[in-house]
Design a protein around this motif. Structure first.
Motif, PDB file in Angstrom:
ATOM      1  N   UNK A  73       0.847  -1.193   0.000  1.00  0.00           N
ATOM      2  CA  UNK A  73       0.000   0.000   0.000  1.00  0.00           C
ATOM      3  C   UNK A  73       0.880   1.239   0.000  1.00  0.00           C
ATOM      4  N   UNK A  74       0.695   2.095  -0.990  1.00  0.00           N
ATOM      5  CA  UNK A  74       1.359   3.387  -1.062  1.00  0.00           C
ATOM      6  C   UNK A  74       0.327   4.483  -0.897  1.00  0.00           C
ATOM      7  N   UNK A  75       0.668   5.503  -0.120  1.00  0.00           N
ATOM      8  CA  UNK A  75      -0.182   6.674   0.068  1.00  0.00           C
ATOM      9  C   UNK A  75       0.579   7.893  -0.447  1.00  0.00           C
ATOM     10  N   UNK A  76      -0.071   8.696  -1.282  1.00  0.00           N
ATOM     11  CA  UNK A  76       0.533   9.916  -1.812  1.00  0.00           C
ATOM     12  C   UNK A  76      -0.266  11.100  -1.290  1.00  0.00           C
ATOM     13  N   UNK A  77       0.414  11.957  -0.544  1.00  0.00           N
ATOM     14  CA  UNK A  77      -0.238  13.072   0.145  1.00  0.00           C
ATOM     15  C   UNK A  77       0.415  14.377  -0.268  1.00  0.00           C
ATOM     16  N   UNK A  78      -0.410  15.369  -0.626  1.00  0.00           N
ATOM     17  CA  UNK A  78       0.117  16.701  -0.921  1.00  0.00           C
ATOM     18  C   UNK A  78      -0.690  17.740  -0.149  1.00  0.00           C
ATOM     19  N   UNK A  79      -0.070  18.894   0.017  1.00  0.00           N
ATOM     20  CA  UNK A  79      -0.664  19.959   0.816  1.00  0.00           C
ATOM     21  C   UNK A  79      -1.601  20.818  -0.027  1.00  0.00           C
ATOM     22  N   UNK A  80      -2.681  21.299   0.601  1.00  0.00           N
ATOM     23  CA  UNK A  80      -3.583  22.252  -0.037  1.00  0.00           C
ATOM     24  C   UNK A  80      -3.299  23.687   0.408  1.00  0.00           C
ATOM     25  N   UNK A  81      -2.367  23.835   1.343  1.00  0.00           N
ATOM     26  CA  UNK A  81      -1.996  25.163   1.849  1.00  0.00           C
ATOM     27  C   UNK A  81      -0.481  25.295   1.780  1.00  0.00           C
ATOM     28  N   UNK A  82       0.050  26.504   1.685  1.00  0.00           N
ATOM     29  CA  UNK A  82       1.474  26.667   1.394  1.00  0.00           C
ATOM     30  C   UNK A  82       2.423  26.408   2.550  1.00  0.00           C
ATOM     31  N   UNK A  83       1.964  26.552   3.788  1.00  0.00           N
ATOM     32  CA  UNK A  83       2.898  26.538   4.906  1.00  0.00           C
ATOM     33  C   UNK A  83       2.703  25.351   5.850  1.00  0.00           C
ATOM     34  N   UNK A  84       2.108  24.272   5.368  1.00  0.00           N
ATOM     35  CA  UNK A  84       1.896  23.111   6.226  1.00  0.00           C
ATOM     36  C   UNK A  84       3.168  22.272   6.287  1.00  0.00           C
ATOM     37  N   UNK A  85       3.214  21.346   7.238  1.00  0.00           N
ATOM     38  CA  UNK A  85       4.337  20.411   7.339  1.00  0.00           C
ATOM     39  C   UNK A  85       4.528  19.655   6.027  1.00  0.00           C
ATOM     40  N   UNK A  86       3.423  19.284   5.395  1.00  0.00           N
ATOM     41  CA  UNK A  86       3.500  18.518   4.146  1.00  0.00           C
ATOM     42  C   UNK A  86       4.106  19.354   3.035  1.00  0.00           C
ATOM     43  N   UNK A  87       3.628  20.593   2.890  1.00  0.00           N
ATOM     44  CA  UNK A  87       4.139  21.457   1.841  1.00  0.00           C
ATOM     45  C   UNK A  87       5.603  21.790   2.036  1.00  0.00           C
ATOM     46  N   UNK A  88       6.006  22.067   3.265  1.00  0.00           N
ATOM     47  CA  UNK A  88       7.405  22.384   3.559  1.00  0.00           C
ATOM     48  C   UNK A  88       8.291  21.175   3.284  1.00  0.00           C
ATOM     49  N   UNK A  89       7.819  19.993   3.654  1.00  0.00           N
ATOM     50  CA  UNK A  89       8.570  18.753   3.428  1.00  0.00           C
ATOM     51  C   UNK A  89       8.819  18.548   1.940  1.00  0.00           C
ATOM     52  N   UNK A  90       7.772  18.692   1.123  1.00  0.00           N
ATOM     53  CA  UNK A  90       7.914  18.504  -0.319  1.00  0.00           C
ATOM     54  C   UNK A  90       8.838  19.547  -0.939  1.00  0.00           C
ATOM     55  N   UNK A  91       8.780  20.775  -0.433  1.00  0.00           N
ATOM     56  CA  UNK A  91       9.635  21.833  -0.966  1.00  0.00           C
ATOM     57  C   UNK A  91      11.096  21.568  -0.624  1.00  0.00           C
ATOM     58  N   UNK A  92      11.373  21.145   0.617  1.00  0.00           N
ATOM     59  CA  UNK A  92      12.748  20.929   1.059  1.00  0.00           C
ATOM     60  C   UNK A  92      13.368  19.677   0.449  1.00  0.00           C
ATOM     61  N   UNK A  93      12.595  18.610   0.358  1.00  0.00           N
ATOM     62  CA  UNK A  93      13.167  17.311   0.024  1.00  0.00           C
ATOM     63  C   UNK A  93      12.764  16.786  -1.354  1.00  0.00           C
ATOM     64  N   UNK A  94      11.795  17.421  -1.986  1.00  0.00           N
ATOM     65  CA  UNK A  94      11.203  16.796  -3.155  1.00  0.00           C
ATOM     66  C   UNK A  94      10.274  15.677  -2.711  1.00  0.00           C
ATOM     67  N   UNK A  95       9.691  14.959  -3.653  1.00  0.00           N
ATOM     68  CA  UNK A  95       8.818  13.844  -3.293  1.00  0.00           C
ATOM     69  C   UNK A  95       9.634  12.798  -2.541  1.00  0.00           C
ATOM     70  N   UNK A  96       9.126  12.358  -1.402  1.00  0.00           N
ATOM     71  CA  UNK A  96       9.872  11.386  -0.617  1.00  0.00           C
ATOM     72  C   UNK A  96       9.021  10.727   0.439  1.00  0.00           C
ATOM     73  N   UNK A  97       9.577   9.680   1.052  1.00  0.00           N
ATOM     74  CA  UNK A  97       8.860   8.902   2.055  1.00  0.00           C
ATOM     75  C   UNK A  97       8.866   9.651   3.389  1.00  0.00           C
ATOM     76  N   UNK A  98       7.694   9.903   3.916  1.00  0.00           N
ATOM     77  CA  UNK A  98       7.540  10.488   5.254  1.00  0.00           C
ATOM     78  C   UNK A  98       7.230   9.413   6.289  1.00  0.00           C
ATOM     79  N   UNK A  99       6.332   8.483   5.955  1.00  0.00           N
ATOM     80  CA  UNK A  99       5.833   7.503   6.928  1.00  0.00           C
ATOM     81  C   UNK A  99       6.128   6.090   6.456  1.00  0.00           C
ATOM     82  N   UNK A 100       6.754   5.320   7.317  1.00  0.00           N
ATOM     83  CA  UNK A 100       6.826   3.864   7.149  1.00  0.00           C
ATOM     84  C   UNK A 100       5.942   3.286   8.250  1.00  0.00           C
ATOM     85  N   UNK A 101       4.731   2.887   7.867  1.00  0.00           N
ATOM     86  CA  UNK A 101       3.736   2.433   8.839  1.00  0.00           C
ATOM     87  C   UNK A 101       3.850   0.931   9.042  1.00  0.00           C
ATOM     88  N   UNK A 102       3.772   0.508  10.294  1.00  0.00           N
ATOM     89  CA  UNK A 102       3.960  -0.888  10.671  1.00  0.00           C
ATOM     90  C   UNK A 102       2.673  -1.443  11.263  1.00  0.00           C
TER      91      UNK A 102
END
Length: 377
Positions: A73-102
């Motif tokens: 299972x892969x989940x792809x999440x993007x931000x709808x607002x400019x200053x969220x943790x998700x948006x900042x993460x994508x800006x700093x790192x490019x598309x990448x893995x945030x969560x490895x769920x167990x």
């Protein structure tokens, strides 16, 4: 669509396993455009639509698409607002893995056991509910900005998690035969490998399967070191890489430079028929690393008899290695986005429990050729 289920193996957890894990529940990527990423993974990798959350489900800050292929299972999440943790993460790192769920039976106990041993909490145990039941979630931090979320879903019958609805678009691709996550490789900074090896041993009860030093993983120009950590029942395997001194910049250094921190370098996905899977992926536009044709002139002298025709492996660029328990076949994609960070391994195990040590030199030389083309070697 019926909710995805995972079959538990019969392997019993040993008494000292204070963190029993049933398997990988999902891998979540923070991306710049979740809709387009989801379409790419459907079209190119054969994933199937499973669940969705976004504006239509009441979210105001993010959108998530959930894809599935067998037990992956892969989940792809993007931000709808400019200053969220998700948006900042994508800006700093490019598309990448945030969560490895167990996937666990007890998310509260998993959080308590790991935080008591020194893990930094990402969030405390919480119950999330909807009409399909409830799940218990908790989370801890690991290397870089990556986190582990423990998922207890025995009382949930929905398509994914509360807040998600079934996603049933008209477009559906066919799968390519990917079955489960075999292992996930983390790249960490200079001198940090043993720190994170200790983290997985002390905090999560993992044991070290194997280690590779710069004599094992090196070429004329670059080197790295790696140790493979595994949980008690062997269903979760996390190789941890760090750079080693070489004449030029290694693939781990390149990853760290472009990702900006430690993170998941690649996800290895298992198949029961690597010839079929790789042909399908090539036909859909996935590009793979290639090794010199001379690799195949002597590989059978090293690995012995195999079931596959060597010419078929050579045509597709599939590598072979053997250990005491059998052999494996593997191949690696080129990076799947503009930054040379995330890529994938396709692997078929025919008894082997190892990670392709005999292929390291050929593989790393192929990576160096790509780095040379990018001007990052």
């Amino acid at each position: 669509m019926k909710p995805i289920t995972m079959e538990k193996q019969n392997t019993m957890n040993t008494p000292q396993d204070f963190l029993p894990i049933n398997g990988t529940d999902y891998v979540e990527f923070y991306v710049g455009n979740a809709k387009q990423a989801a379409f790419y993974y459907q079209t190119a990798f054969g994933f199937q639509p499973l669940a969705y959350a976004g504006l239509e489900t009441g979210l105001k800050d993010r959108t998530s698409y959930v894809l599935v292929q067998d037990k992956i299972r892969f989940v792809f999440t993007s931000s709808l607002v400019p200053d969220s943790e998700i948006g900042v993460h994508a800006m700093k790192h490019g598309d990448g893995v945030k969560v490895v769920a167990l996937w666990v039976d007890d998310a509260r106990k998993s959080w308590e056991e790991t935080t008591a041993r020194g893990a930094v909490s990402y969030f405390e145990p919480r119950v999330e509910k909807d009409n399909n039941g409830e799940v218990v979630l908790s989370g801890i931090h690991t290397y870089g900005e990556t986190v582990h979320i423990f998922v207890e879903r025995k009382n949930y019958k929905g398509p994914f998690l509360p807040g998600f609805v079934a996603w049933n678009p008209e477009y559906r691709s066919t799968d390519v035969g990917l079955r489960y996550v075999d292992h996930m490789v983390g790249n960490v900074g200079w001198g940090q490998m043993n720190q994170w090896v200790d983290f997985y041993a002390r905090v999560m009860g993992f044991s070290q399967l194997v280690s590779f030093d710069d004599k094992d993983i090196s070429t004329e120009y670059t080197a790295l070191m790696s140790k493979v950590m595994s949980n008690g029942n062997g269903r979760i395997k996390f190789p941890i890489n760090e750079p080693a001194e070489g004449k030029k910049r290694s693939q781990v250094e390149e990853y760290l430079d472009f990702y900006g921190t430690s993170g998941v370098q690649h996800v290895a996905m298992a198949t029961d028929n690597i010839l079929h899977t790789v042909r399908e992926l090539r036909n859909r536009g996935i590009e793979f690393l290639t090794v010199p044709g001379s690799y195949y002139d002597t590989v059978l002298n090293r690995v012995g008899k195999i079931d596959e025709e060597i010419l078929a492996l050579k045509e597709l660029g599939i590598l072979v290695d053997r250990d005491d328990e059998g052999y494996l076949l593997q191949i690696f994609t080129k990076p799947v986005e503009d930054r040379p960070t995330v890529f994938y391994e396709i692997i078929q195990r025919k008894g082997a429990k190892s990670f392709g040590k005999g292929n390291f030199k050929a593989l790393f030389e192929a990576i160096e050729l790509e780095q040379g083309r990018r001007g990052t070697l």
